[in-house]
Structure formats: structure tokens, C-alpha cells
Design an enzyme around this catalytic site. Structure first.
Site, PDB file in Angstrom:
ATOM      1  N   GLY A  46       0.847  -1.185   0.000  1.00 26.24           N
ATOM      2  CA  GLY A  46       0.000   0.000   0.000  1.00 26.24           C
ATOM      3  C   GLY A  46       0.877   1.226   0.000  1.00 26.24           C
ATOM      4  CD  GLN A  51       3.536   5.810   2.702  1.00 24.57           C
ATOM      5  OE1 GLN A  51       2.583   5.230   2.207  1.00 24.57           O
ATOM      6  NE2 GLN A  51       4.571   5.159   3.214  1.00 24.57           N
ATOM      7  CB  CYS A 108       5.796   2.124   7.494  1.00 21.83           C
ATOM      8  SG  CYS A 108       5.211   3.610   6.664  1.00 21.83           S
ATOM      9  CG  LEU A 109       6.906   1.072   1.376  1.00 26.79           C
ATOM     10  CD1 LEU A 109       6.141   1.314   0.082  1.00 26.79           C
ATOM     11  CD2 LEU A 109       8.113   0.177   1.120  1.00 26.79           C
ATOM     12  CG  HIS A 150       0.107   0.897   7.440  1.00 24.50           C
ATOM     13  ND1 HIS A 150       1.147   0.449   8.213  1.00 24.50           N
ATOM     14  CD2 HIS A 150       0.651   1.803   6.579  1.00 24.50           C
ATOM     15  CE1 HIS A 150       2.269   1.060   7.850  1.00 24.50           C
ATOM     16  NE2 HIS A 150       1.987   1.890   6.847  1.00 24.50           N
ATOM     17  CD  GLU A 151      -1.090   2.201   2.941  1.00 23.10           C
ATOM     18  OE1 GLU A 151      -0.749   3.389   2.785  1.00 23.10           O
ATOM     19  OE2 GLU A 151      -0.265   1.287   3.128  1.00 23.10           O
ATOM     20  CG  HIS A 154       0.531   6.481   5.813  1.00 21.74           C
ATOM     21  ND1 HIS A 154       1.678   7.038   6.330  1.00 21.74           N
ATOM     22  CD2 HIS A 154       0.842   5.193   5.511  1.00 21.74           C
ATOM     23  CE1 HIS A 154       2.639   6.117   6.342  1.00 21.74           C
ATOM     24  NE2 HIS A 154       2.154   4.990   5.857  1.00 21.74           N
TER      25      HIS A 154
HETATM   26 ZN    ZN Z   1       3.167   3.185   5.763  1.00 16.78          ZN
END
Ligand code: ZN
Length: 197
Positions: A46, A51, A108-109, A150-151, A154
Site C-alpha cells: 500500500g 508518502q 512502513c515504506l 495502516h493506509e 497515513h
Molecule cells: Zn506506511
């Protein structure tokens, strides 16, 4: 396209709602295509618009079958992880969440190289728009429900480190060295109450 790392102010902002006109625009169509590429390059399951620097209530999700090949059947079953096709969520809202919280390692990226045990609701109901601006209701459970939570976090400036079991925060390398194959309950017990050895 670089993925912004924790500390970038945009990752801590509340992203703004997209209008119908914006959703129909060429700019947003292009942004979705860039987000999709960036998610694949991560690779991740995701990616939220903040991000890559856009404080907009927009995220892309896809959990590919190939990402699950390295994970044992038992672990996939425990996580209730199944492939999820590519899709876009716009202006999403969690309207219901239920089930006992599930605890698993999550990364997480935007926090490259780390992960921690994060409790998440087992099931969620999400109301959102798709990339054509059509209303959608998503009822998800297991790993897909975790990805959605999670998304959507964000989009509210929340990162998993705000929700994690902090004693379990660790580098990806050390997770692989010490903890990867152990049940999460055991990992938590050991990290939460250190024993003399
Ligand atoms: Zn993340």
C-alpha cells in the site's frame, strides 16, 4: 519516485479531501499511476499520497500473490493474508471496526529498515470513492483490514510507531536474525518482560 521518510512534515499532516472535479482530473490520474509504480518499486502492499509528498486523502493498495510466496502457509493462514487486487481508495472512512485486535509485525515504506508489533482491528468496514469517483464499501478482514487501517492512518498523519508495542520495535535485520520464525505472543512476552539470563 522517492518515498518520504519519517520526519518529513507532510507525513504528520491531516491530508485533505479530494473534490469530484479533482478525482476526474488528469493530475490525479497521473498521480495514481505514479503511486502505483512507487508502491511496486518499494515494494509494498500500500502507499498513501502523503508518502510521496501530496497531502491528499488518496491511497493505493495491492497485495500480490508473488509477495506471499516466501511466507509459510501457516503464517499466511494465521495472518488471514490473501491476495488483494490493485485498487484505489479516495476520501476513505472507517465506519466500523470489530473483532479482537490482532498483533503482528508490521513495517512502513516511510520507516525503511524497521518494524514492530502493531495491534489492529481484525475487521473493518470502509466507505470511500474509487478512482472514478464511485462510492464503494469495503468489508475487509485479516491482513487486508490491517493494510486499510495502516493506509488510512497515513491520511491522518499517524504512523505505526504511534500504535506499536514499543518494546518490539526493531531493525529488519535483527527481526530476521532473532524473531522472524517465533510466534508473536512469545516475542512480546520475551521483549515486554526481560528475564535475567
Ligand atoms: Zn506506511
Amino acid at each position: 519516485m522517492d518515498i518520504l521518510q519519517v520526519g518529513e512534515p507532510v507525513l504528520r499532516q491531516k491530508a485533505r479531501t479530494l473534490s469530484a472535479a479533482e478525482i476526474a482530473s488528469e493530475e490525479i490520474r497521473k498521480l495514481i499511476a505514479r503511486m502505483r509504480e512507487t508502491m511496486y518499486a518499494g515494494p509494498g502492499v500500500g502507499l498513501a499520497a502523503p508518502q510521496i509528498g501530496f497531502p491528499l486523502r488518496l491511497a493505493v493498495i495491492e497485495d500480490r500473490e508473488e509477495y506471499q510466496k516466501e511466507i509459510s502457509a501457516d503464517q499466511l493462514a494465521e495472518r488471514e493474508r490473501r491476495p488483494v487486487p490493485f485498487h484505489v481508495i479516495i476520501n476513505p472512512q472507517i465506519t466500523e471496526s470489530s473483532g479482537d485486535a490482532r498483533e503482528f509485525f508490521e513495517g512502513c515504506l516511510s520507516l525503511t529498515g524497521f518494524l514492530a508489533v502493531v495491534p489492529r482491528a481484525r475487521t473493518v468496514r470502509v466507505e470511500c470513492l474509487d478512482e472514478r469517483g464511485q462510492p464503494r464499501v469495503i468489508c475487509a478482514s485479516g491482513w487486508y483490514a490491517r493494510i486499510l487501517q495502516h493506509e488510512i492512518d497515513h491520511l491522518n498523519g499517524t504512523l505505526y510507531v504511534d500504535r506499536m508495542r514499543s518494546h518490539t520495535f526493531m531493525s529488519l535485520d535483527n527481526w530476521g536474525r532473532f524473531w522472524k520464525s517465533r510466534p508473536v505472543g512469545e516475542v512480546r512476552a520475551e521483549l515486554d518482560s526481560p528475564q535475567e539470563r
